[in-house]
Design an enzyme around this catalytic site. Structure first.
Site, PDB file in Angstrom:
ATOM      1  N   PHE A 150       0.867  -1.186   0.000  1.00 28.32           N
ATOM      2  CA  PHE A 150       0.000   0.000   0.000  1.00 28.32           C
ATOM      3  C   PHE A 150       0.896   1.226   0.000  1.00 28.32           C
ATOM      4  O   PHE A 150       1.657   1.449   0.934  1.00 28.32           O
ATOM      5  CB  PHE A 150      -0.924   0.032   1.221  1.00 28.32           C
ATOM      6  CG  PHE A 150      -1.946   1.133   1.112  1.00 28.32           C
ATOM      7  CD1 PHE A 150      -3.196   0.903   0.562  1.00 28.32           C
ATOM      8  CD2 PHE A 150      -1.648   2.431   1.530  1.00 28.32           C
ATOM      9  CE1 PHE A 150      -4.137   1.923   0.417  1.00 28.32           C
ATOM     10  CE2 PHE A 150      -2.567   3.458   1.395  1.00 28.32           C
ATOM     11  CZ  PHE A 150      -3.814   3.199   0.845  1.00 28.32           C
ATOM     12  N   ASP A 235       9.505   3.024   1.449  1.00 30.65           N
ATOM     13  CA  ASP A 235       8.314   3.813   1.773  1.00 30.65           C
ATOM     14  C   ASP A 235       8.092   3.710   3.282  1.00 30.65           C
ATOM     15  O   ASP A 235       7.538   2.730   3.779  1.00 30.65           O
ATOM     16  CB  ASP A 235       7.108   3.284   0.988  1.00 30.65           C
ATOM     17  CG  ASP A 235       5.836   4.076   1.322  1.00 30.65           C
ATOM     18  OD1 ASP A 235       5.857   4.856   2.293  1.00 30.65           O
ATOM     19  OD2 ASP A 235       4.828   3.896   0.611  1.00 30.65           O
ATOM     20  N   LYS A 264       2.682  11.141   7.105  1.00 28.03           N
ATOM     21  CA  LYS A 264       1.886  10.817   8.294  1.00 28.03           C
ATOM     22  C   LYS A 264       2.289  11.574   9.569  1.00 28.03           C
ATOM     23  O   LYS A 264       1.820  12.659   9.807  1.00 28.03           O
ATOM     24  CB  LYS A 264       1.905   9.312   8.541  1.00 28.03           C
ATOM     25  CG  LYS A 264       1.057   8.523   7.531  1.00 28.03           C
ATOM     26  CD  LYS A 264       0.702   7.183   8.075  1.00 28.03           C
ATOM     27  CE  LYS A 264       0.036   6.267   7.042  1.00 28.03           C
ATOM     28  NZ  LYS A 264      -1.360   6.555   6.795  1.00 28.03           N
TER      29      LYS A 264
HETATM   30  C1  LIG Z   1       3.215   2.945   3.436  1.00 28.87           C
HETATM   31  C2  LIG Z   1       2.295   4.024   2.953  1.00 28.87           C
HETATM   32  N1  LIG Z   1       2.641   4.753   1.882  1.00 28.87           N
HETATM   33  C3  LIG Z   1       1.856   5.735   1.428  1.00 28.87           C
HETATM   34  C4  LIG Z   1       0.653   6.030   2.030  1.00 28.87           C
HETATM   35  C5  LIG Z   1      -0.215   7.126   1.508  1.00 28.87           C
HETATM   36  O1  LIG Z   1      -0.161   8.223   2.358  1.00 28.87           O
HETATM   37  P1  LIG Z   1      -1.288   9.337   2.292  1.00 28.87           P
HETATM   38  O2  LIG Z   1      -2.536   8.735   2.816  1.00 28.87           O
HETATM   39  O3  LIG Z   1      -0.756  10.464   3.124  1.00 28.87           O
HETATM   40  O4  LIG Z   1      -1.424   9.727   0.861  1.00 28.87           O
HETATM   41  C6  LIG Z   1       0.253   5.295   3.156  1.00 28.87           C
HETATM   42  C7  LIG Z   1      -1.024   5.571   3.816  1.00 28.87           C
HETATM   43  O5  LIG Z   1      -1.560   4.811   4.572  1.00 28.87           O
HETATM   44  C8  LIG Z   1       1.087   4.267   3.624  1.00 28.87           C
HETATM   45  O6  LIG Z   1       0.772   3.540   4.689  1.00 28.87           O
END
Ligand SMILES: Cc1ncc(COP(=O)(O)O)c(C=O)c1O
Length: 462
Positions: A150, A235, A264
Site C-alpha cells: 500500500f 516507503d 503521516k
Molecule cells: C506505506 C504508505 N505509503 C503511502 C501512504 C499514503 O499516504 P497518504 O494517505 O498520506 O497519501 C500510506 C497511507 O496509509 C502508507 O501507509
C-alpha cells in the site's frame, strides 16, 4: 474567530452524520453505524479521545498513524500558534524559506547517506515524486512493488498497490509497473534482470497485514537493486519517525536506501505533509540546471505551518525519547500478546515491531468454531477480526482496526508515547475479548451474525 468555530462545532455536531451522508462519503457513515463506532468525540489529548459523555477511548488507530507524538501535543500547538501569530511570509514562492531548510536539515541528519529533501503534501505524493525521480535519474521505466503493498491511492501509487480491491476499475494504471511476491528475493532478482527497472518501492514492514520481512530480505534487496542499477526506495510513510522502535524501520536491518519516503506523523497530526529524502546524485540528475528548477514541486508543499509542525515534532520525538519508548513499550506489548497467543488457540500469530502490532486469527481446531468461522468468512473473508475490534471498542473503549482486505488480522498503531498503564489495558482487553470468542453462541457470535448479515446485504446490493 476561534470561538466562533468552536460554537459552530458544538451547535452542529449532532448533524455530522447527515452532513456526511448528504455531501461526503455516506458509505463510511453506514460502516460506523453498523459496527457501533458512531460516538461523538468532543476532545482529544495524548493517546485518548473523549466523547460527549466524558468517556475516554484509548486510540490505537492514531488517525492511521499520524499521531505519533500523541494528539494535540502542546509543543506542536505552540509552534503552529507562533507561525500564525508571527505573521510569517509563507509560500512567497519566488523566495526560499528558512523553515523548510531547517526541517530538511533535521530530517536528513537522521538518515545515512541521504543529502537532499523534497517536500510534498502527503504520503501518496511522496510516492509519486519517487516514481518520477527514479525514472528520470535512471532513464528506465520499470517500477517494482510487492504483493499486498500500500503506497497511497493517487494514480501512480495506486499502480503500485498490491490489493485488487483498490485498483479495480481505475485503470489503465501506469505502464511498466510490476508486482512481485513479498519477501521473495528470487522474484526480485528475476524482475531486476531485465535491466529496465528504475526502482523497487517497498514498505520495510507492510502496513496491510503488518508483514515483517525475513531478516536478510531488505538488505539483500537493496544490494540486488544496486547491482542491477535500480534504486531502492523505502516507503516509510507509516513505519518512519520512530513507529517501529527505530527512527526509520530500515535501521532494524542496517539498510541504506536510495530514497526514504515520509509523511503521516511528520507534522504531529496537524498539517498535511510529506517528504522524499534522497541521494544527492538522484536529486542532481532531476534538478540539473536552472531551467529544470521547477520540474517537480507543489504549491503548498513547503508551507510554514507544515514545516514548523515538522520541526516541533522532531523536537518532541527527540526530547521525549519516543523512539526508545516505542521500542520498549511496543516490544512489551508484543511479548504480552504472544503470551496470550500461547494460551488462545484462535490466535495464529502476533507480529510487528515497536508500536506497529498485529494479531492474526485462525479457526480453532474444533467443529463448532470452524463452522462458525466458515459462516463469517462466507459473508466476508476475514470478518472474524471484527469480532475482536468491535468489542475492544464497545466493551473496553479501545479504538483499533482490522487490517488489510480479507485478512483476519487486527492491527494496533498506538501513539509512540503510551506507557505501562496503556500496555496493561491493551493486554487485559485483548485477553478478555479473545476469550469471549471461544464461547460459540455467546454475545460476540451474535454480533458476528449481525455483521455477516450486513456484509451479505452489502454484497447483494452491490
Ligand atoms: C506505506 C504508505 N505509503 C503511502 C501512504 C499514503 O499516504 P497518504 O494517505 O498520506 O497519501 C500510506 C497511507 O496509509 C502508507 O501507509
Amino acid at each position: 474567530m476561534a470561538r466562533e468555530i468552536l460554537d459552530l462545532v458544538r451547535e452542529r455536531s449532532g448533524e455530522r452524520f447527515q452532513l456526511h451522508e448528504r455531501f461526503l462519503n455516506g458509505q463510511l457513515v453506514r460502516v460506523l453505524q453498523t459496527i457501533g463506532f458512531d460516538r461523538r468525540y468532543v476532545r482529544a489529548s495524548g493517546a485518548y479521545l473523549y466523547d460527549d459523555a466524558g468517556q475516554a477511548y484509548l486510540d490505537l488507530l492514531s488517525g492511521f498513524g499520524v499521531f505519533g507524538v500523541g494528539r494535540n501535543h502542546p509543543r506542536v500547538v505552540a509552534a503552529l500558534r507562533s507561525v500564525l501569530e508571527g505573521e510569517l511570509p509563507s509560500m512567497v514562492q519566488m523566495d526560499v524559506e528558512v523553515l523548510a531548510g531547517i526541517l530538511a536539515e533535521r530530517l536528513l541528519a537522521t538518515t545515512q547517506g541521504l543529502e537532499k529533501a523534497v517536500f510534498t503534501n502527503s504520503g501518496t505524493e511522496a510516492v509519486e515524486a519517487a516514481i518520477k525521480f527514479a525514472r528520470y535519474a535512471t532513464k528506465r521505466p520499470g517500477i517494482l512493488y510487492c504483493d499486498h503493498a500500500f503506497h497511497g491511492l493517487t494514480q501512480g501509487s495506486l499502480s503500485l498497490n498490491g490489493d485488487e480491491i483498490f485498483r479495480e476499475g481505475f485503470g489503465p494504471l501506469l505502464p511498466d509497473t510490476h508486482r512481485i511476491a513479498w519477501n521473495d528475493l528470487e522474484a526480485l532478482e528475476r524482475a531486476l534482470r531485465s535491466h529496465s527497472v528504475a526502482a523497487f518501492v517497498v514498505e520495510p514492514i507492510q502496513g496491510h497485514g503488518v508483514n515483517v520481512p525475513g531478516d536478510d530480505y531488505l538488505r539483500e534487496a537493496a544490494r540486488l537493486c544496486r547491482q542491477n542499477g535500480a534504486l531502492f526506495v523505502a516507503d516509510e510513510v507509516q513505519t518512519g519517525l520512530g513507529r517501529t522502535g527505530r527512527m526509520w524501520a530500515v535501521e532494524h536491518w542496517s539498510v541504506e536506501p536510495d530514497m526514504i519516503l515520509s509523511a503521516k506523523a511528520l507534522s504531529g497530526g496537524f498539517v498535511p505533509v510529506g517528504a522524499v529524502l534522497l541521494r544527492r546524485r538522484t536529486f542532481d540528475a532531476v534538478f540539473s540546471n536552472m531551467v529544470r528548477a521547477p520540474v517537480h514541486g507543489s504549491t503548498f508543499s513547503k508551507n510554514a505551518l507544515a514545516m514548523a509542525a515538522g520541526i516541533a515534532t522532531l523536537d518532541v520525538i527527540e526530547d521525549e525519547g519516543l523512539v526508545e519508548n516505542a521500542a520498549k513499550v511496543g516490544e512489551g506489548i508484543l511479548a504480552d500478546l504472544r503470551a496470550i497467543a500461547s494460551q488462545r488457540a484462535c490466535i495464529r500469530e502476533v507480529r510487528g515491531k515497536g508500536m506497529m502490532q498485529a494479531i492474526e486469527f485462525a479457526p480453532e481446531d474444533r467443529l463448532g468454531h470452524k463452522a462458525a468461522w466458515k459462516v463469517l468468512d462466507a459473508a466476508q473473508k476475514g470478518l472474524f477480526a471484527q469480532l475482536v475490534v468491535v468489542p475492544l471498542f464497545q466493551k473496553h473503549r479501545i479504538l483499533s482496526q482490522t487490517c488489510g482486505h480479507d485478512q483476519p488480522v487486527v492491527k494496533f498503531l498506538p501513539p509512540l508515547m503510551i506507557g505501562d498503564a496503556e500496555r496493561q489495558a491493551i493486554v487485559r482487553a485483548v485477553d478478555d475479548v479473545v476469550g469471549d470468542t471461544e464461547q460459540i453462541g455467546g454475545a460476540i457470535w451474535n454480533l458476528g451474525k449481525t455483521l455477516a448479515r450486513a456484509a451479505l446485504r452489502t454484497r447483494a446490493g452491490s
